[in-house]
Design a protein around this motif. Sequence first.
Motif, PDB file in Angstrom:
ATOM      1  N   UNK A 176      52.473 -13.697  78.196  1.00 50.84           N
ATOM      2  CA  UNK A 176      53.837 -13.784  77.694  1.00 50.84           C
ATOM      3  C   UNK A 176      54.563 -12.439  77.746  1.00 50.84           C
ATOM      4  N   UNK A 177      53.837 -11.385  78.133  1.00 52.71           N
ATOM      5  CA  UNK A 177      54.481 -10.068  78.169  1.00 52.71           C
ATOM      6  C   UNK A 177      53.980  -9.187  79.307  1.00 52.71           C
ATOM      7  N   UNK A 178      53.223  -9.752  80.250  1.00 50.46           N
ATOM      8  CA  UNK A 178      52.666  -8.936  81.328  1.00 50.46           C
ATOM      9  C   UNK A 178      53.562  -8.885  82.563  1.00 50.46           C
ATOM     10  N   UNK A 199      44.110  -9.386  74.817  1.00 49.44           N
ATOM     11  CA  UNK A 199      44.131  -8.118  75.544  1.00 49.44           C
ATOM     12  C   UNK A 199      42.717  -7.549  75.598  1.00 49.44           C
ATOM     13  N   UNK A 200      42.285  -7.033  76.751  1.00 46.61           N
ATOM     14  CA  UNK A 200      40.952  -6.435  76.849  1.00 46.61           C
ATOM     15  C   UNK A 200      40.922  -5.076  76.165  1.00 46.61           C
ATOM     16  N   UNK A 201      39.734  -4.516  76.032  1.00 48.81           N
ATOM     17  CA  UNK A 201      39.641  -3.137  75.581  1.00 48.81           C
ATOM     18  C   UNK A 201      40.273  -2.209  76.604  1.00 48.81           C
ATOM     19  N   UNK A 202      40.868  -1.134  76.143  1.00 49.84           N
ATOM     20  CA  UNK A 202      41.529  -0.211  77.080  1.00 49.84           C
ATOM     21  C   UNK A 202      40.541   0.425  78.050  1.00 49.84           C
ATOM     22  N   UNK A 209      45.994  -4.784  82.697  1.00 45.42           N
ATOM     23  CA  UNK A 209      46.886  -5.536  81.806  1.00 45.42           C
ATOM     24  C   UNK A 209      47.643  -4.630  80.844  1.00 45.42           C
ATOM     25  N   UNK A 210      46.966  -3.608  80.323  1.00 44.98           N
ATOM     26  CA  UNK A 210      47.653  -2.716  79.388  1.00 44.98           C
ATOM     27  C   UNK A 210      48.842  -2.028  80.055  1.00 44.98           C
ATOM     28  N   UNK A 211      48.655  -1.553  81.260  1.00 48.94           N
ATOM     29  CA  UNK A 211      49.750  -0.890  81.973  1.00 48.94           C
ATOM     30  C   UNK A 211      50.895  -1.868  82.231  1.00 48.94           C
ATOM     31  N   UNK A 212      50.554  -3.105  82.627  1.00 46.65           N
ATOM     32  CA  UNK A 212      51.594  -4.095  82.906  1.00 46.65           C
ATOM     33  C   UNK A 212      52.359  -4.452  81.640  1.00 46.65           C
ATOM     34  N   UNK A 217      57.154  -4.091  77.958  1.00 43.61           N
ATOM     35  CA  UNK A 217      57.651  -3.853  76.605  1.00 43.61           C
ATOM     36  C   UNK A 217      58.545  -2.623  76.527  1.00 43.61           C
ATOM     37  N   UNK A 218      58.314  -1.645  77.397  1.00 39.89           N
ATOM     38  CA  UNK A 218      59.164  -0.451  77.389  1.00 39.89           C
ATOM     39  C   UNK A 218      60.589  -0.760  77.822  1.00 39.89           C
TER      40      UNK A 218
END
Length: 236
Positions: A176-178, A199-202, A209-212, A217-218
């Motif tokens: 929903x936010x990637x 979300x996976x661990x960083x 996924x974290x970067x996407x 969100x930015x």
Amino acid sequence: MCKNPRLPSSQGAETGKIRWTRTANAGGLLELDGVSVLLDGICGGVGPYLPTPPRVLDRLMARSIDLMAFTHSHQDHFSGEDVRLCLSAQKGAAVLGPRDVADALSPYPAAAEERMVVGPVTVTPIPSRHIGAACRKMEHYSFLLEGSRRCLFMGDAAPVQWKDGCPDVLFAPFAYAATGAGWRMTERLSPKRLVLLHMPGRDNDPEGLWQAVEGVLSRNRDIPVDIPDIGETVTL
């Protein structure tokens, strides 16, 4: 409709406040109006998606839970063995989930298409399509929780299903936010707040996924977003 499967576990809680503790890859414990509901809150690990840690499972077994609800039986949302352990300690918690979840929990009973009322909170299971063509035939429910606040817990549901008003809090997976398209679907739901799960661990994020998600969100700041760690509690 099944009313009051057990009395709420924490009478006298502050009305209108939601406490959310992430206990699993894509779920956790929601506390609203003195009622405790575990949503996809006990799972196994799959690839980079984290299981419920033993310390968190121990805490769940030691406390009172009014209702457990599971959207579907995928291992990263549901661990039958650990849920049965928790149910044996609970001695009375009701369970909502599809037929394969019910089969995995036998002899503990689990309902599917049945609205449950626990004190001042109503929990409605809503049939929904799992994200992705490969899982199109998967039996899947999302859950609408209504008390002094209105929460929508998506599990792995495709967002295009939802047209029934604006939730105070939307609990949804990374999809929903990637991407920009996924975020536009979130905006159509118009939640006052989004809790992003799955979300996976960083330190183990092979798909980036974290970067996407952080990139999307930015560029979109109208909806407040929380991404709690497993074991972390946030007040919403």
